[in-house]
Scaffold this active site. Structure first.
Site, PDB file in Angstrom:
ATOM      1  N   ASP A   1      41.735 -53.590 -91.680  1.00  0.00           N
ATOM      2  CA  ASP A   1      41.636 -54.469 -92.947  1.00  0.00           C
ATOM      3  C   ASP A   1      42.827 -53.837 -93.362  1.00  0.00           C
ATOM      4  O   ASP A   1      43.811 -52.932 -92.391  1.00  0.00           O
ATOM      5  CB  ASP A   1      40.287 -54.012 -93.883  1.00  0.00           C
ATOM      6  N   GLU A   2      43.382 -54.337 -94.250  1.00  0.00           N
ATOM      7  CA  GLU A   2      44.988 -53.685 -94.859  1.00  0.00           C
ATOM      8  C   GLU A   2      44.800 -52.972 -95.666  1.00  0.00           C
ATOM      9  O   GLU A   2      46.009 -51.848 -95.771  1.00  0.00           O
ATOM     10  CB  GLU A   2      45.360 -55.631 -95.936  1.00  0.00           C
ATOM     11  N   HIS A  54      49.857 -59.596 -93.741  1.00  0.00           N
ATOM     12  CA  HIS A  54      49.420 -59.828 -94.510  1.00  0.00           C
ATOM     13  C   HIS A  54      49.571 -59.512 -95.707  1.00  0.00           C
ATOM     14  O   HIS A  54      51.217 -58.568 -95.998  1.00  0.00           O
ATOM     15  CB  HIS A  54      47.972 -58.406 -94.386  1.00  0.00           C
ATOM     16  N   LYS A  96      41.642 -57.614 -85.653  1.00  0.00           N
ATOM     17  CA  LYS A  96      42.107 -56.740 -86.883  1.00  0.00           C
ATOM     18  C   LYS A  96      41.794 -55.919 -87.309  1.00  0.00           C
ATOM     19  O   LYS A  96      40.019 -55.837 -88.205  1.00  0.00           O
ATOM     20  CB  LYS A  96      43.372 -57.616 -88.307  1.00  0.00           C
ATOM     21  N   GLN A 125      40.164 -66.206 -90.053  1.00  0.00           N
ATOM     22  CA  GLN A 125      39.815 -64.809 -89.367  1.00  0.00           C
ATOM     23  C   GLN A 125      38.271 -64.817 -90.121  1.00  0.00           C
ATOM     24  O   GLN A 125      38.438 -65.241 -91.587  1.00  0.00           O
ATOM     25  CB  GLN A 125      40.994 -63.842 -90.191  1.00  0.00           C
ATOM     26  N   PHE A 126      37.689 -64.493 -89.970  1.00  0.00           N
ATOM     27  CA  PHE A 126      36.184 -63.925 -90.402  1.00  0.00           C
ATOM     28  C   PHE A 126      35.823 -62.518 -90.376  1.00  0.00           C
ATOM     29  O   PHE A 126      35.784 -61.744 -89.520  1.00  0.00           O
ATOM     30  CB  PHE A 126      35.210 -64.769 -89.299  1.00  0.00           C
ATOM     31  N   LYS A 144      34.660 -54.235 -90.232  1.00  0.00           N
ATOM     32  CA  LYS A 144      34.252 -53.840 -91.898  1.00  0.00           C
ATOM     33  C   LYS A 144      33.041 -52.983 -91.866  1.00  0.00           C
ATOM     34  O   LYS A 144      32.294 -52.771 -90.374  1.00  0.00           O
ATOM     35  CB  LYS A 144      33.855 -55.248 -92.479  1.00  0.00           C
ATOM     36  N   LYS A 191      37.104 -67.542-100.407  1.00  0.00           N
ATOM     37  CA  LYS A 191      36.566 -66.584-101.620  1.00  0.00           C
ATOM     38  C   LYS A 191      38.812 -66.903-102.632  1.00  0.00           C
ATOM     39  O   LYS A 191      38.620 -65.651-103.351  1.00  0.00           O
ATOM     40  CB  LYS A 191      36.050 -65.176-101.012  1.00  0.00           C
TER      41      LYS A 191
END
Ligand code: CAP
Ligand code: MG
Length: 421
Positions: A177-178, A264, A175, A371-372, A149, A305
């Site tokens: 991000d998508e 994903h 990983k 995953q965080f 991130k 979330k």
């Protein structure tokens, strides 16, 4: 219009069976059943002179179970209606036009079961749960990882450095991000090169196997090129957004590459979220396992979330691991014999932080990837401390010590418990 309802019919071993939730639109329940069964197989809105009895005899499906109370129906389709090994065609039939018909107000494909001939026409996961754990040399605990991130915005070197911090802090996997592919500020090849270089450094420093899941999401031929580039630098994994890449793209990637495939599910919410209309995550998961993803995002059992009830996620997780899933589990009623198709490792991700680990493990067990993203890089002392806190939280849970107790001697975990409740 043909009448497809036959409540005496018992699905045969060569049938594809589906279960739908269906709300008729100002017509009888039976009429709506016929519209759904016809439009998903050999029919259309009216009888046609070109139909002949032999077609009907060979290819007609049977609506064999109707429950007007729960608004659920089950349909058995002869396997001859489908092209073995062709997921796009299978879904164009039983998950195609029917969602848009005026005959229904709502329609949701809740579950599906495939006969042996269809199952055997797909490859399934190349590695599966056992292969992944062997590669990572991690026997029992959950695999833990992060998503770099911000989702996009870092340049290649910053991306690689963030990943390095997470690996040396103790995470197994990092990983992309998508929505990170290859942008002006972060070119795919340069990112892979920089990140795998630091992955190797992190492996040397920690003595642990570290994994980088590079996002190859793109046009299919480009995905194959990007996967090859990852391989050329020693990368063993790739990730792709299976729904935005499409079933055809996923099948090609599975057939042509030898990497571990992390799936994903970005965009799934457009299909899965409405309990009355769309396609269930169970259906998406079963199709993904058939084609052959090795690990798949399935939700956090209501811990993080993203929406997705605990029961449904647990049921999906069970079906992804089983060799043979039984009939009538809480959320899904169709059994499935996987005929040797390897199990898929479930990925829990989305809004997780270390304090959630005990509940996550209580609900999903330890045979998962957790995953965080924000829950790692949002640590007050940065990514490395976030990674350390995640491993501490897992160690505490697996040694049966409360987080509160463990935090007394583990400051990185203590800090997360203070800021995230
Ligand atoms: C998580 C994540 C994942 C979602 C996917 C995100 O980041 O990277 O893509 O979890 O959801 O972009 O939100 P955070 P799902 O850890 O910061 O939330 O696994 O339900 O498909
Ligand atoms: Mg993401």
């Amino acid at each position: 219009m043909l009448d497809y309802i036959d409540l005496r019919y018992k699905p045969g071993k060569n049938d594809v069976v589906t279960e739908y939730y269906m709300e008729p639109n100002r017509i009888s329940f039976e009429k709506a059943c016929n519209h759904v069964a016809g439009e998903s197989s050999i029919g259309t809105w009216t009888a046609v002179h070109t139909m002949n009895p032999s077609i009907a005899k060979k290819l007609r499906p049977s609506v064999f179970d109707i429950n007007k109370k729960t608004k659920e129906i089950k349909i058995a389709y002869p396997k001859e209606l489908f092209e073995a090994g062709n997921m796009p065609e299978i879904l164009s039939s039983i998950a195609g036009n029917i969602f848009g018909m005026k005959a229904v107000n709502n329609l949701r494909l809740q579950d599906i079961s495939f006969p042996k001939s269809i199952v055997k026409s797909f490859k399934g996961p190349r590695y599966g749960v056992k292969g992944i754990r062997k590669l990572l040399k991690v026997k029992n605990r959950p695999l833990v990882g992060t998503i770099v991130k911000p989702k996009v915005g870092l340049n290649e070197k910053q991306h690689a450095k963030t990943a390095y911090e997470a690996w040396v802090g103790g995470l197994d996997v990092v990983k992309d991000d998508e929505n990170l592919s290859s942008m002006k500020f972060n070119k795919f090849n340069k990112r892979i090169k920089e990140t795998l270089k630091l992955r190797d450094k992190a492996e040397k420093e920690t003595g642990e196997k570290k994994i980088y899941m590079a996002n190859i999401t793109a046009e299919t031929f480009e995905m194959l090129k990007r996967a090859e580039y990852v391989r050329s630098l020693g990368g063993e994994y790739i990730m792709l957004d299976i729904l935005t890449c499409g079933w055809s793209g996923l099948q090609t990637v599975r057939d042509k590459i030898t990497h571990v495939i992390h799936a994903h599910r970005a965009m799934h919410g457009a299909l899965t979220r409405n309990p009355k209309h769309g396609i269930s995550m169970m259906t998406i998961a079963k199709c993904s396992r058939l084609i052959g993803v090795d690990q798949l995002h399935i939700g956090t059992a209501h811990v993080g979330k993203m929406e997705g009830s605990a029961g449904e996620v647990q049921d999906i997780e069970e079906k992804m691991h089983q060799k043979k899933s039984k009939q009538n589990t809480p959320f899904h009623s169709l059994s499935q014999d996987w005929y040797g198709i390897k199990p898929v490792l479930s990925v829990a991700s989305g809004g997780l932080h270390p304090g959630m680990i005990p509940t996550l493990i209580d609900r999903m067990g330890t045979n998962i990837v957790a995953q965080f993203g924000g829950g790692c890089h949002g640590h007050p002392d940065g990514t490395r401390a976030g990674a350390i806190a995640i491993r501490q939280a897992v160690d505490a849970k697996l040694s049966g010590i409360s987080q509160k107790e463990y935090a007394k001697t583990h400051p990185e975990l203590a800090k997360t418990l203070k800021i995230w409740h």
